[in-house]
Write an enzyme that holds these catalytic residues in place. Structure first.
Site, PDB file in Angstrom:
ATOM      1  N   LEU A  49      -7.656 -12.912  -5.227  1.00  0.00           N
ATOM      2  CA  LEU A  49      -7.508 -11.357  -4.478  1.00  0.00           C
ATOM      3  C   LEU A  49      -6.086 -11.309  -3.987  1.00  0.00           C
ATOM      4  O   LEU A  49      -5.572  -9.799  -3.963  1.00  0.00           O
ATOM      5  CB  LEU A  49      -8.380 -11.103  -3.537  1.00  0.00           C
TER       6      LEU A  49
ATOM      7  N   GLY B 102      -4.709 -10.206  -7.875  1.00  0.00           N
ATOM      8  CA  GLY B 102      -5.346  -9.255  -7.140  1.00  0.00           C
ATOM      9  C   GLY B 102      -4.932  -7.741  -7.236  1.00  0.00           C
ATOM     10  O   GLY B 102      -5.347  -6.938  -6.864  1.00  0.00           O
TER      11      GLY B 102
ATOM     12  N   GLU C 101     -23.454   3.639   0.924  1.00  0.00           N
ATOM     13  CA  GLU C 101     -24.522   2.940   0.565  1.00  0.00           C
ATOM     14  C   GLU C 101     -23.704   1.438   0.600  1.00  0.00           C
ATOM     15  O   GLU C 101     -24.390   0.502   1.241  1.00  0.00           O
ATOM     16  CB  GLU C 101     -25.197   3.234  -0.640  1.00  0.00           C
TER      17      GLU C 101
ATOM     18  N   GLY D  29     -13.611 -18.137   1.587  1.00  0.00           N
ATOM     19  CA  GLY D  29     -13.549 -17.231   2.549  1.00  0.00           C
ATOM     20  C   GLY D  29     -14.793 -16.315   2.946  1.00  0.00           C
ATOM     21  O   GLY D  29     -15.590 -16.242   1.992  1.00  0.00           O
TER      22      GLY D  29
ATOM     23  N   LYS E  21     -11.699  -4.665   8.978  1.00  0.00           N
ATOM     24  CA  LYS E  21     -12.553  -4.143   8.180  1.00  0.00           C
ATOM     25  C   LYS E  21     -14.051  -3.924   8.726  1.00  0.00           C
ATOM     26  O   LYS E  21     -14.836  -3.300   8.317  1.00  0.00           O
ATOM     27  CB  LYS E  21     -12.576  -4.842   6.907  1.00  0.00           C
TER      28      LYS E  21
ATOM     29  N   GLY F 171     -13.878  -9.819   5.331  1.00  0.00           N
ATOM     30  CA  GLY F 171     -14.256  -8.528   4.518  1.00  0.00           C
ATOM     31  C   GLY F 171     -13.990  -8.639   3.195  1.00  0.00           C
ATOM     32  O   GLY F 171     -15.094  -7.994   2.527  1.00  0.00           O
TER      33      GLY F 171
ATOM     34  N   SER G 129       0.960  -1.267   0.064  1.00  0.00           N
ATOM     35  CA  SER G 129       0.049  -0.037  -0.132  1.00  0.00           C
ATOM     36  C   SER G 129       0.805   1.131   0.062  1.00  0.00           C
ATOM     37  O   SER G 129       0.486   2.191  -0.446  1.00  0.00           O
ATOM     38  CB  SER G 129      -1.170  -0.161   1.096  1.00  0.00           C
TER      39      SER G 129
ATOM     40  N   ASN H 138     -13.339  -0.384   4.199  1.00  0.00           N
ATOM     41  CA  ASN H 138     -11.880  -0.580   3.829  1.00  0.00           C
ATOM     42  C   ASN H 138     -11.138   0.754   3.742  1.00  0.00           C
ATOM     43  O   ASN H 138     -10.067   0.950   3.620  1.00  0.00           O
ATOM     44  CB  ASN H 138     -11.390  -1.400   2.737  1.00  0.00           C
TER      45      ASN H 138
HETATM   46  P1  NAP Z   1     -10.175 -11.617   6.593  1.00  0.00           P
HETATM   47  O1  NAP Z   1     -11.446 -10.393   6.736  1.00  0.00           O
HETATM   48  O2  NAP Z   1      -9.297 -11.904   7.463  1.00  0.00           O
HETATM   49  O3  NAP Z   1     -10.806 -12.854   5.945  1.00  0.00           O
HETATM   50  C1  NAP Z   1     -10.281 -13.747   5.310  1.00  0.00           C
HETATM   51  C2  NAP Z   1     -11.005 -15.088   5.351  1.00  0.00           C
HETATM   52  O4  NAP Z   1     -10.379 -16.151   4.719  1.00  0.00           O
HETATM   53  C3  NAP Z   1     -11.623 -15.441   6.710  1.00  0.00           C
HETATM   54  O5  NAP Z   1     -12.737 -15.063   7.124  1.00  0.00           O
HETATM   55  C4  NAP Z   1     -11.540 -16.915   6.676  1.00  0.00           C
HETATM   56  O6  NAP Z   1     -12.938 -17.357   6.261  1.00  0.00           O
HETATM   57  C5  NAP Z   1     -10.645 -17.280   5.374  1.00  0.00           C
HETATM   58  N1  NAP Z   1      -9.582 -17.961   5.815  1.00  0.00           N
HETATM   59  C6  NAP Z   1      -8.311 -17.162   6.711  1.00  0.00           C
HETATM   60  N2  NAP Z   1      -7.491 -18.116   7.054  1.00  0.00           N
HETATM   61  C7  NAP Z   1      -7.639 -19.147   6.396  1.00  0.00           C
HETATM   62  C8  NAP Z   1      -7.139 -20.464   6.087  1.00  0.00           C
HETATM   63  N3  NAP Z   1      -5.926 -20.725   6.863  1.00  0.00           N
HETATM   64  N4  NAP Z   1      -7.470 -21.586   5.452  1.00  0.00           N
HETATM   65  C9  NAP Z   1      -8.790 -21.076   4.834  1.00  0.00           C
HETATM   66  N5  NAP Z   1      -9.346 -20.179   5.024  1.00  0.00           N
HETATM   67  C10 NAP Z   1      -8.991 -19.096   5.592  1.00  0.00           C
HETATM   68  O7  NAP Z   1      -9.318 -10.947   5.184  1.00  0.00           O
HETATM   69  P2  NAP Z   1      -9.896 -10.226   3.960  1.00  0.00           P
HETATM   70  O8  NAP Z   1      -9.658  -8.872   4.196  1.00  0.00           O
HETATM   71  O9  NAP Z   1     -11.230 -10.669   3.590  1.00  0.00           O
HETATM   72  O10 NAP Z   1      -8.667 -10.700   2.976  1.00  0.00           O
HETATM   73  C11 NAP Z   1      -8.714 -11.814   2.320  1.00  0.00           C
HETATM   74  C12 NAP Z   1      -7.480 -11.985   1.051  1.00  0.00           C
HETATM   75  O11 NAP Z   1      -7.919 -11.200   0.100  1.00  0.00           O
HETATM   76  C13 NAP Z   1      -6.268 -11.531   1.629  1.00  0.00           C
HETATM   77  O12 NAP Z   1      -5.405 -12.289   1.102  1.00  0.00           O
HETATM   78  C14 NAP Z   1      -6.212 -10.102   1.223  1.00  0.00           C
HETATM   79  O13 NAP Z   1      -4.671  -9.721   0.940  1.00  0.00           O
HETATM   80  C15 NAP Z   1      -6.985 -10.260  -0.081  1.00  0.00           C
HETATM   81  N6  NAP Z   1      -7.349  -9.022  -0.379  1.00  0.00           N
HETATM   82  C16 NAP Z   1      -6.868  -8.326  -1.559  1.00  0.00           C
HETATM   83  C17 NAP Z   1      -7.501  -7.136  -2.192  1.00  0.00           C
HETATM   84  C18 NAP Z   1      -7.076  -6.558  -3.384  1.00  0.00           C
HETATM   85  O14 NAP Z   1      -7.219  -5.348  -3.431  1.00  0.00           O
HETATM   86  N7  NAP Z   1      -6.528  -7.236  -4.054  1.00  0.00           N
HETATM   87  C19 NAP Z   1      -8.704  -6.553  -1.222  1.00  0.00           C
HETATM   88  C20 NAP Z   1      -9.050  -7.467   0.086  1.00  0.00           C
HETATM   89  C21 NAP Z   1      -8.392  -8.370   0.243  1.00  0.00           C
HETATM   90  P3  NAP Z   1     -13.644 -18.827   6.701  1.00  0.00           P
HETATM   91  O15 NAP Z   1     -13.302 -18.553   8.417  1.00  0.00           O
HETATM   92  O16 NAP Z   1     -14.995 -18.523   6.654  1.00  0.00           O
HETATM   93  O17 NAP Z   1     -12.967 -19.979   6.168  1.00  0.00           O
END
Ligand code: NAP
Length: 501
Positions: free
Chosen positions: A282, A305, A157, A208, A145, A211, A104, A166
């Site tokens: 992502l 992503g 919204e 997953g 988040k 957020g 970032s 975010n």
């Molecule tokens: P988060 O809120 O922590 O959610 C991640 C989810 O992934 C958790 O709720 C969990 O769902 C699952 N998870 C976590 N550890 C795991 C594991 N070891 N095995 C399987 N499932 C697992 O994080 P987030 O903000 O949603 O971000 C998730 C990913 O997206 C990250 O890698 C982040 O870098 C990426 N991201 C990228 C962007 C972009 O702009 N490219 C934006 C946002 C996020 P369950 O408990 O339901 O299984």
């Protein structure tokens, strides 16, 4: 006219254009100062339209190009004027728990925000931080988040519908309140469009339930997806009953599985999905996760992503600064980050010129160059022939894989590999994580054999035929090296600078 002469003329035109551009930006600054003194708003839609209209008409057959050029020029002028009127001393940042691998800061600096910090917080620190911070705006990442939403006074919204934020902003007209937004949706929609994926009516699996998953699911519904199924470790749809969804059209990884430093993990095996036409991961660090590597191998349209990251950041900056950014900035920033972070990797037969080409590209680009053979020699304190003498090819291959495993976490470098690196699946995976791979082809009779244990005395034609399919499986692009080193180095560097994904 000769190409060189045309290039010289273009250089001259660019020089004049640049002088005029600087003059125009300086005039814009003067305009901003007058506007500030007289309390006149920056944006004057009528004047902008008039400028666009007249400039476009003056351009004759080039009018469409002129419209794009002047739209961009005016946006840049407004950006500079905004900075002058508002002062660029406001602070911004990213809050999250572990930010060691975050892009970032680099990204927001690319977007012209030079006062952007990464702030790691423990959960119990969040509330006090949001109350006391002097940041004017911030991005929010794992795991805050959803929690951060509770401290917002006003929600957009989308943030309300998704249930997570975010981006938090303190707007100048209401400096006490946090306004919460979710720009991930914006980034996700941009990514789907860039990848050319059709989600209308599709069955989408979102891995997953955090957020990002919520933002992505909202985006899928907005695009008319037929079914959006959340796969959650503890949910009704989970990794133990995935077979119910082997008919999915698209899979989106919204978990951190496969992200640095645990790049060898993969959330699901794509092989059993019979109808898959799209995979979105992502994760952007590494650029090509194991999941995306498998999607590519299965010829499934896929994207990482980075586009989402850049697009959501551009939108966050627009919210921070309360103005629109120039058209095309998302693509430019994405290309610039791709260049900055991606590794340029050369593969090919022994003696095809990889080391010399890598050195020449290093000189052109100012990038660090690593030759895997030299790297191994330095690490082991032995020359390659000595390694072969001690443990044969097996020892050399073992050390080669070990070297790649160490180099995989480096970014923005040039790697010149040994001729047989592609023989191991494991090596190919390491090269692909952050690398864009160029296969150097050279006529067999021109290959150098000197000091190369495996090609001295070998039947090169037979070696080439055995290896060609491995090179083809590994490469992203192929270039012939039968001319000068400088020429191929320049062509590869230009190609690398242009590719976006
Ligand atoms: P988060 O809120 O922590 O959610 C991640 C989810 O992934 C958790 O709720 C969990 O769902 C699952 N998870 C976590 N550890 C795991 C594991 N070891 N095995 C399987 N499932 C697992 O994080 P987030 O903000 O949603 O971000 C998730 C990913 O997206 C990250 O890698 C982040 O870098 C990426 N991201 C990228 C962007 C972009 O702009 N490219 C934006 C946002 C996020 P369950 O408990 O339901 O299984």
């Amino acid at each position: 006219m000769e190409l060189e002469q045309l290039r010289d003329e273009l250089d001259e035109v660019d020089k004049k254009l640049l002088e005029l551009f600087i003059k125009r930006m300086n005039l814009s600054e003067e305009v901003a100062k007058v506007k500030k003194e007289k309390n006149i708003p920056i944006f004057n839609g009528a004047r902008e339209q008039e400028i666009l209209q007249t400039r476009t008409e003056m351009a004759g057959e080039w009018k469409n190009y002129a419209r794009s050029l002047f739209t961009e020029l005016m946006a840049l002028s407004k950006q500079r004027q905004w900075d002058i009127l508002n002062g660029d001393d406001k602070k911004y940042g990213l809050i999250g728990r572990v930010l060691g691998h975050s892009f970032s800061k680099v990204l927001h600096e690319e977007l012209g925000c030079n006062n952007y910090q990464l702030i790691e917080l423990e959960p119990e620190e969040l509330e006090n931080f949001l109350r006391d911070t002097d940041l004017s705006g911030m991005n929010v990442t794992i795991p805050y988040k959803m929690e951060a939403k509770k401290y917002c006074d006003v929600l957009s919204e989308e943030a309300m519908a998704i249930g997570s934020v975010n981006t938090l902003v303190k707007h100048w007209e209401d400096k006490e309140a946090w306004y919460g937004y979710n720009t991930d949706v914006h980034g996700f929609l941009y990514t789907v469009e860039l990848a050319g994926m059709e989600l209308s009516g599709a069955k989408v699996l979102v891995l997953g339930s955090g957020g990002a998953s919520k933002a992505v699911s909202y985006g899928c519904k907005k695009l008319g997806a037929g079914e959006v199924i959340i796969i959650s470790r503890k949910g009704e749809n989970n990794y133990d009953n995935l077979e119910k969804h082997y008919d999915a059209d698209v899979i989106i990884n919204a978990t951190p599985v496969g992200m640095e430093p645990n790049i060898e993990e993969q959330p699901v095996d794509l092989e059993p999905f019979t109808k898959l036409s799209g995979v979105i991961d992502l994760i952007y660090n590494p650029r090509r996760t194991k999941l995306l590597q498998q999607a590519e191998a299965l010829h499934i349209n896929c994207i990482d992503g980075l586009a989402m990251l850049v697009s959501q950041a551009v939108h966050a900056q627009e919210l921070f600064k309360n103005r629109e950014f120039p058209m095309g900035i998302t693509r430019r920033t994405q290309a610039s980050l791709t260049r900055k972070l991606g590794n340029l990797i050369l593969i090919g037969m022994p003696g095809c010129g990889k080391s010399s080409i890598a050195k020449a590209i290093g000189e052109l680009s100012g990038r660090e160059v690593i030759d895997t053979d030299t790297y191994i020699e330095e690490k082991e304190g032995m020359s390659i022939p000595e390694i072969f003498k001690k443990g044969g090819e097996a020892l050399f291959r073992e050390l080669e894989t070990k070297a790649l495993k160490e180099l995989v976490h480096k970014k923005g470098i040039i790697i010149s590999t040994g001729g047989g690196v592609v023989l191991s699946e494991e090596n190919i995976t390491y090269l692909k994580y952050n690398g864009y791979i160029y296969h150097i082809e050279r006529d067999l009779d021109k290959l150098s054999r000197e000091g190369r244990p495996l090609s001295e005395g070998a039947d090169l034609k037979e070696l080439y035929q055995r290896r060609l399919s491995f090179y083809a499986q590994c490469r992203d692009s192929v270039f012939e090296n039968n001319g000068s080193i400088e020429d191929i180095a320049r062509r590869i560097w230009e190609d690398f600078c242009e590719h976006l994904r």
